[in-house]
Motif scaffolding. Sequence first.
Motif, short mmCIF file in Angstrom:
data_model
loop_
_atom_site.label_atom_id
_atom_site.label_comp_id
_atom_site.label_asym_id
_atom_site.label_seq_id
_atom_site.Cartn_x
_atom_site.Cartn_y
_atom_site.Cartn_z
N MET A 2 0.82 -1.21 0.00
CA MET A 2 0.00 0.00 0.00
C MET A 2 0.86 1.26 0.00
O MET A 2 0.47 2.27 -0.58
N ALA A 3 2.03 1.19 0.65
CA ALA A 3 2.94 2.34 0.62
C ALA A 3 3.41 2.60 -0.81
O ALA A 3 3.52 3.75 -1.24
N TRP A 4 3.69 1.52 -1.56
CA TRP A 4 4.11 1.69 -2.96
C TRP A 4 2.97 2.27 -3.79
O TRP A 4 3.18 3.13 -4.64
N LEU A 5 1.75 1.79 -3.56
CA LEU A 5 0.60 2.31 -4.31
C LEU A 5 0.37 3.78 -4.00
O LEU A 5 -0.01 4.55 -4.90
N LEU A 6 0.60 4.17 -2.75
CA LEU A 6 0.45 5.59 -2.40
C LEU A 6 1.50 6.42 -3.14
O LEU A 6 1.18 7.48 -3.71
N LEU A 9 0.52 6.68 -6.78
CA LEU A 9 -0.55 7.65 -7.00
C LEU A 9 0.01 9.06 -7.08
O LEU A 9 -0.38 9.85 -7.95
N VAL A 10 0.96 9.36 -6.21
CA VAL A 10 1.57 10.70 -6.21
C VAL A 10 2.42 10.90 -7.46
O VAL A 10 2.30 11.92 -8.16
N HIS A 11 3.28 9.94 -7.76
CA HIS A 11 4.21 10.10 -8.88
C HIS A 11 3.48 10.07 -10.23
O HIS A 11 3.82 10.83 -11.14
N SER A 12 2.49 9.19 -10.37
CA SER A 12 1.75 9.15 -11.63
C SER A 12 0.97 10.44 -11.85
O SER A 12 0.82 10.90 -12.99
N LEU A 46 5.84 4.16 -13.07
CA LEU A 46 6.15 2.85 -12.49
C LEU A 46 7.57 2.79 -11.95
O LEU A 46 7.83 2.12 -10.94
N ILE A 47 8.50 3.49 -12.59
CA ILE A 47 9.91 3.40 -12.20
C ILE A 47 10.19 4.18 -10.92
O ILE A 47 10.87 3.68 -10.01
#
Length: 386
Positions: A2-6, A9-12, A46-47
């Motif tokens: 979930m930390a990666w998904l958060l 969301l910010v980076h995308s 993604l990167i």
Amino acid sequence: MMAWLLAFLVHSTLWCGLAWAALRLFPRTHPRLKETIWCTALAASLITPTTRAFVSPEAAIWRLPVPGFVSGAEPPDAEGEHGEHDRGGVVAPIPLRTGEEVGGSGEAAHSEREAAHSDAAVSPGWYGPAGAAWLALAAGLLALYFLRLAVLRVRLRHRESVTDPRASRALAALSRRAALDSPPRLTESHALGSPLALGAGPRREVCVPVRAFHELDDGELTALLGHEVAHHRRRDTIRLGILNVLRAVFFFQPLIRLAVREVRLAAEEQCDDWAASQLEDRFAMASCLTEVAGWVVRRDRSIPVPCIGRRRSQLELRVRRLLDEPGSPRPPAGVWRGMSVVGLLALAPLFAPAVAPAGDLPHEDGHASEHHDGLRDGSGAVGPQE
């Protein structure tokens, strides 16, 4: 996860937002460059969160503060007047130490405090339910995508091979110009409103409505076949499949849906250009699109494979573009475009923000704060002398 998904969301939001803003400033960007910009934004989305997962937030050029309950960090432990320590609603007394104990176990006290600090930074309670909901919805949307593929297969189960000699000759000539190993299989179907490109590699196929062989003249039919051959030349059947998977997995990011739609439109425009270039007649391609616009039916909108037209409004825009004399500016050469993409993706992690709690301090400040707290609560004080 979930930390990666958060972080994703910010980076995308950052990268796709920049791509959208750049293309709004330059609306006449060539479709090839437009596709490159959107694909670069998707790759950076993604990167950068993946790279940030292995790097300390302190190494970032800038940080985006988020509330502690979102990131999983908890506020520092509160201490009472009598040396009591409150953690998670459970109050536990902290025994006072004499000067000898402090002098003999300073390192142990520091280790215990660091362990307590690390225990506080745990995943918040909503991470588990949110992760389960994301997995369920993503799995459902992926299942829906594969269901649409199965429905399309059933819809085309009665298609037949085309025996029209003019279509076979045109397809063979176009395939040679596209440097394909062999011409795609050419089929026709009564259940189809828009031509399709199916399969990949030796299983390439072009399926067209039966009416195409009766209502299009030679130039328009060649333009139609050239458009679908261009999809196979670009391997759009594979690209669109990857984009559909990304859209299903990251359904919570609306900019991903925008990026997929724009990449798909840019691909269609490039196929229009390639087909028109083979005829040296943009009017024939525009005329073909005008005819196909009258064939499109409602269920063509959900076709999960490359097709010449899903919506009549998009076809009308593409017709006007083809008839626009100046045309789009030529894109940069492929070598320079590729080098630029590699350079941008290499630099993207350096400029991506670190998603960190609002109250998170750098390591040195945090260490100094811990030392100050230790002196205040008596754990670092020197006991009475004998």
